[in-house]
Design a protein around this motif. Structure first.
Motif, short mmCIF file in Angstrom:
data_model
loop_
_atom_site.label_atom_id
_atom_site.label_comp_id
_atom_site.label_asym_id
_atom_site.label_seq_id
_atom_site.Cartn_x
_atom_site.Cartn_y
_atom_site.Cartn_z
N LYS B 137 0.84 -1.19 0.00
CA LYS B 137 0.00 0.00 0.00
C LYS B 137 0.88 1.25 0.00
CE LYS B 137 -3.19 2.82 2.59
NZ LYS B 137 -3.84 3.12 3.86
N GLN B 141 0.78 3.88 -2.92
CA GLN B 141 0.31 5.21 -2.56
C GLN B 141 1.37 6.26 -2.90
OE1 GLN B 141 -0.48 5.85 1.65
NE2 GLN B 141 -2.39 6.88 1.12
N PHE B 408 -4.30 -6.21 0.69
CA PHE B 408 -4.27 -4.78 0.44
C PHE B 408 -5.47 -4.36 -0.41
CE2 PHE B 408 -2.87 -2.12 -3.25
CZ PHE B 408 -2.99 -0.87 -2.64
N GLU B 413 -8.64 0.94 2.44
CA GLU B 413 -8.40 1.99 3.41
C GLU B 413 -8.95 1.62 4.78
OE1 GLU B 413 -6.65 5.07 2.84
OE2 GLU B 413 -6.09 3.52 1.39
#
Lengths: 66, 907, 132
Positions: B137, B141, B408, B413
């Motif tokens: 992640k 990100q 993931f 989130e």
């Protein structure tokens, strides 16, 4: 052999010092929401103890080489 | 300048660089010129502890709760002080038993149990896969954020992207490829992954430099130092109260410290770099302080960055977890952003690579192998396992990374991902009782370890993982509020009514209580059995022995070629034959065929195999080709006790025998010296008696002559009597000199040291021998400087030397024409006195012996008058006074006797 | 009939005393103060008996003794040798006798014993000569 035992004992001593300074009621003495010369007291205390432990450990293991 | 393509290219270039470093280090390792056999590289590789969670997450936690993130690093700092014993034990045990993972370690400790290895593996995978997801992640990100440069991307939403366009998927696959290339080159993990370690150490430097750079930027470029940041933050109202009390309270502080201290030892990747990849025990010494120092450095700027981020992004939705990256972007720092991005990539990839290697080893050895071995009991196994094993590990790596990706992908989130770092810590902390107590207490049993692990894991699952799922909305939230079936006492986060703690502390308390409780209770229900007792001793007593040792506790029938064939199947023919050949060398037999099929050989084969397939599977495989007889518990305990005693004794004995050898050497030397002294004494006695007999003979002969014949004429009678008197004098002189010499030699002589002027002494000496010179018709010439030449000496003794030299000189000088010169001069820090005669000189070979006792010069035809003790006595006197005496002479050209004494300059 | 006795010693006082004793017995006396000189005198005069010291410069008594015993002249080779020496150890006495000395007397010596031994050796050698 003797030397390494001594080093181990010193390190255990450092561990105990660290426990007392970082994980005991002693911590609460410096755990205040005030600043000292602009620095939060806790911030200074924790990083100071941290550095102290690093230096002590370095002295204990590297110093005994000589 | 930082377009999306540039970002991807940079990331790929960086991975390529890692690849190159790893490749280079592996090549060096093949040529036995290891780059990683350095304590500093070892300490740096331990910093794989700092993942993307540290790199990005610390700032997020600091923004939310002030100094609450620090225990994650203070715990490892504290426990590092114990590495001198705790980690040393783990390293030494693992080397001796070829342990390749934490699952293997626990399985091996409790009697090489396949079940324990499997359980530990399952816990580790379940606990750590989400942690890997967190890294994926972070990477994806950060890529997303960078790709929107120079805008600050504050969404970070990825779930909407189709799988095949998801960066994280490709990141996962690239990492899988990298891990496979360098993690599964060989099977025997004792050969270690040098390339990987070198790459990890490099990554540790990169992430530290990157983080410090952004720290310096936030603190000293955006602001005027720490105080300025604190002041501005306080003025803007974003300053958190920097106290432990406000960051979750002391209870949480302590429990987080403990949790992190345990995790830094129990995380599979930490075990991999700290224990499995350790190439030299002595490297631990540096890690003890360098690793904490690393943690200190990477944390010092966390709070300033968090505050600077909050100042910069006040009023926006930018996630504090991304401040490290978004802060330089917001301030238009393209290069710094890129460096930070690469640093984050380092932190994440390092963790993923090591963790997957560690987990794949565990999955292969402790989950897949036992299953396959069970199958092969029924159908014959393939002839070459080694390729199969490698394929299993590679498959495991891919599966684990894909699991991480899927987690993931689906957790997204959700809360479950955000707090996963600590949840993972809590999972692996369940290994601690079985590991650490098992290293110090022999009583732990397989049943105890199993019960402890299961209880701890169960509590973890119930109090931490399920609630996190519930909070993510995957489970009904009701059971959190009211407990399952409405039983309030079983509410997962207030178990048995315990409330007021945060979830991590709550979980840690209950899981550790049940874990340790079950471990102790089930361990103490019965005595350890044979296997458990054997392994317990090997683990607990490992530090009592200087070198790793394995006691070969085995009795039965075995065929060496069966064992070597077994090893060939798992390790490949070449590597197995090489290992066996080396073992044969060690045991000093000529070839592998001549190896005795004894306990030691079986033990060797089992350990060799353990490196490839884990200790439990190895034990099963070896048992399948040998016929082992069961040993009784008492027998084992006896052997172990004896072995450890023997080893303790043998070390002592070795020391003793070295001392003895030294003493023997000394004794021999002393003996030689005594023999020499004895010989010299003997010679001396013989010489003395000879010298005594000669004058005695004359005295007796003449006395008898005189007694027998009273009518001898007066003149002759007087002559004979004179001879008797002079021989008597000679006799007493000899006796006196012998006594004198003995006194000087035994250090019993009285020395009256005082300041002596050598010039004065020489004049006195010349006077006292004037009579002698006159008798021989010789002249004496003194060449003495006018100023006083003072030495510290015993006046009478020094006079004795001088008179001796003068009488010798005159004795050998030609009758009637003798000239003796005495020269005194300064010579460096000494005064030098030379006595020069014009006699026949001394033959070169005689010059060496002239200072020995009873070695008179034989130059003259006439028997010289003297005892043969004058020069030896002189030499001892001069030696005692701190000087030296020697002779220089060329035959036919006279002789020069020289002595030197140190100048007394009043100092 | 007078006999010639060669006295070899580096101690003048010993030579003097032994010479006095030999002369008193009516023997002719020759002297030498070292081994080398002794051999030269020996070849030149071929005395009837030699009184030989051991510790001497140039050539010691043991060497002289063994050289005398291999001399080409049978009169010299068979000449009686009496060793008169300060070397009093058993081993040294044995060495002297095995090298060909006929008698071994240690210093300090009894003058009566020395004279008696010399006369005995001279008598024995003249008997042997007569028989030869």
């Amino acid at each position: 052999m003797q030397r390494s035992i001594l080093t181990r004992q010193r390190l255990i001593g450092i561990f105990l010092v660290g426990i007392v300074l970082l994980c005991s009621p002693a911590l609460t003495i410096f755990d205040r929401a005030t600043t000292w010369h602009g620095y939060p007291v806790s911030f200074l205390y924790l990083f100071g103890v941290w550095l102290l432990l690093v230096v002590l450990a370095a002295l204990a293991v590297e110093g005994s080489d000589r | 300048m930082l377009g999306p393509k540039v970002i991807v290219v940079c990331a790929l270039l960086y991975l390529g660089l890692l690849f190159a470093i790893a490749y280079w280090a592996d090549r060096r390792a093949d040529r036995k010129r290891s780059v990683i056999s350095s304590p500093t590289v070892y300490a740096l590789s331990l910093a794989v502890y700092c993942t993307a969670w540290t790199y990005y997450g610390s700032v997020g936690r600091a923004a939310a709760s002030g100094i609450g993130f620090l225990p994650i690093y203070l715990g490892p700092t504290l426990i590092a002080a114990l590495w001198g014993t705790l980690l040393l034990k783990m390293v030494r045990v693992s080397k001796a038993q070829r342990i390749t993972s934490i699952a293997d370690f626990i399985a091996s400790r409790y009697g090489k149990s396949q079940v324990l290895g499997g359980i530990v593996t399952v816990i580790a995978v379940l606990g750590v896969v989400p942690y890997i997801a967190l890294q994926l992640k972070a990477i994806s990100q950060s890529v997303t954020i960078m790709q929107s440069y120079p805008l600050v991307n504050d969404t970070g939403v990825v779930a909407a992207i189709p799988i095949l366009q998801d960066t994280a998927l490709y990141v996962a696959l690239a990492l899988a490829a990298f891990t496979i290339l360098f993690g599964t080159r060989h099977l025997d993990a004792s050969e270690r992954h040098e390339g990987m370690v070198a790459a990890i150490a490099f990554e540790s430097i990169v992430k530290l430099v990157a983080f410090l750079s952004v720290g310096v930027f936030a603190t000293f470029v955006l602001h005027d130092g720490f105080v300025d940041v604190f002041d501005k933050a306080a003025a803007a109202g974003v300053m958190k109260t920097m106290t432990v009390a406000s960051a979750g309270g002391y209870g949480n502080w302590f429990s987080l410290t403990l949790l992190a201290a345990l995790a830094v030892m129990m995380l599979p990747r930490q075990f991999q770099v700290a224990v499995v990849e350790n190439s030299d025990e002595s490297h631990l010494r540096r890690a003890v302080w360098m690793f904490p120092l690393y943690l200190l450095l990477i944390n010092i700027f966390v709070i300033p960055i968090a505050l600077a981020g909050q100042l910069t992004f006040a009023g926006t939705a930018v996630d504090a977890d991304t401040f490290v990256l978004t802060l330089p972007i917001a301030h238009g720092q393209a290069l710094l952003s890129l460096l930070v991005f690469i640093g984050g990539l380092s932190a994440a990839t390092g963790m993923v690579i090591v963790e997957t290697i560690a987990l794949s080893t565990m999955v292969c050895n402790d989950l897949v192998m036992p299953g396959l071995l069970g199958r092969w009991k029924r159908i014959p196994p393939p002839s070459d396992f080694s390729q199969l094993l490698l394929r299993i590990r590679r498959g495991a790596i891919v599966v684990i990374l894909l699991l991480g990706y899927l987690y993931f992908r689906f957790a997204g989130e959700a809360y479950a991902l955000v707090s996963i770092g600590l949840i993972s810590f809590a999972a692996v902390a369940q290994f601690a009782p079985a590991m650490i107590i098992g290293l110090y207490w022999r009583g732990g049993t397989h049943a105890g370890a199993l019960a402890g692990l299961l209880c701890g894991f169960g509590i973890w699952l119930y109090t931490l993982l399920l609630p996190s799922f519930a909070k993510s909305g995957w489970l009904p939230a009701g059971f959190l509020e009211h407990g399952p079936f409405g039983i309030a006492l079983l509410r997962p986060q207030e178990l048995f009514g315990l409330s007021g703690l945060n979830e991590i502390t709550h979980c840690l308390f209950w899981s550790m209580t049940f874990n340790i409780g079950a471990y102790l209770y089930f361990s103490m229900r019965r005595q350890p059995n044979v296997n458990e007792a054997t392994q317990a001793t090997l683990f607990v007593d490992v530090l009592k022995h200087e070198r790793p040792f394995g006691v070969a506790l085995w009795r039965g029938k075995a065929e060496v070629h069966e064992l070597s064939r077994l090893a060939e199947r798992f390790l490949g023919v070449e590597r197995a034959r090489y290992a066996f050949a080396r073992f044969a060398d060690q045991r000093e037999v000529e070839s592998v065929d001549q190896l005795p099929a004894d306990a030691e050989t079986v033990h060797f084969a089992e350990t060799l195999l353990a490196g490839a397939i884990g200790s439990a599977s190895s034990r099963v495989m070896v048992a399948s080709v040998t016929a082992e007889e069961a040993l009784g518990l008492d027998e084992v305990l006896d052997i172990l006790d004896e072995a450890s005693q023997i080893r303790a004794y043998s070390r002592e004995l070795e020391q003793k025998s070295q001392e003895l050898e030294a003493a023997t050497g000394e004794l021999k030397a002393a003996n030689e010296q005594l023999k020499e002294i004895d010989r010299v004494k003997d010679d001396f006695m013989s010489s003395v008696t000879h010298e005594l007999r000669t004058p005695l003979a004359s005295i007796r002969a003449f006395s008898e002559i005189l007694q027998d014949d009273p009518r001898i004429e007066l003149e002759q009678r007087r002559h004979f009597l004179e001879i008797i008197v002079s021989e008597t004098k000679r006799l007493s002189r000899l006796v006196n000199q012998v006594l004198d010499l003995a006194k000087i030699e035994s250090d019993n002589a009285d020395w009256h040291t005082e300041d002596v002027d050598l010039g004065e002494l020489i004049r006195e000496g010349a006077e006292s021998t004037a009579q002698l010179f006159a008798e021989r018709g010789a002249r004496v010439i003194c060449e003495v400087p006018a100023e006083p030449c003072v030495v510290t000496a015993d006046h009478d003794r020094l006079m004795q030397v001088l008179v001796n030299l003068l009488s010798n000189a005159v004795k050998f000088a030609p009758q009637g024409g003798g000239v003796v010169r005495i020269i005194l001069q300064a010579h460096g820090r000494n005064f030098r006195v030379s006595v020069i005669d014009n006699g026949p000189g001394i033959a070169i070979p005689d010059q060496r012996h002239i200072f020995e006792r009873f070695r008179q010069g034989s130059g003259g035809t006439e028997k010289p008058v003297g005892t043969g003790l004058g020069l030896p006595i002189s030499r001892r006197i001069i030696g005692h006074l701190g000087g030296r005496i020697w002779v220089e002479s060329r035959p036919g050209k006279g002789a020069t006797f020289i002595f030197e004494l140190p100048v007394n300059d009043g100092a | 009939m007078t006999k010639t006795v060669l006295i070899v010693d580096d101690e003048p006082n010993i030579v003097l005393s032994v010479a006095f004793l030999m002369k008193r017995e009516g023997h002719t006396v020759l002297t030498a103060s070292d081994g080398q000189e002794a051999l030269e005198t020996l070849v030149a005069t071929s005395p009837d008996l030699m009184i030989l010291d051991v510790m001497m410069p140039r050539k010691n008594g043991f060497e002289v003794c063994s050289e005398v015993r291999v001399n080409a002249d049978p009169r010299i080779a068979r000449m009686p040798i009496l060793m008169l020496t300060a070397k009093g150890r058993e081993a040294e006495m044995k060495k002297g006798l095995s090298l060909g000395a006929d008698a071994y007397i240690t210093k300090p010596f009894s003058t009566h014993e020395l004279v008696a031994k010399v006369n005995e050796l001279l008598a024995r050698s003249s008997t042997a000569d007569a028989q030869a």
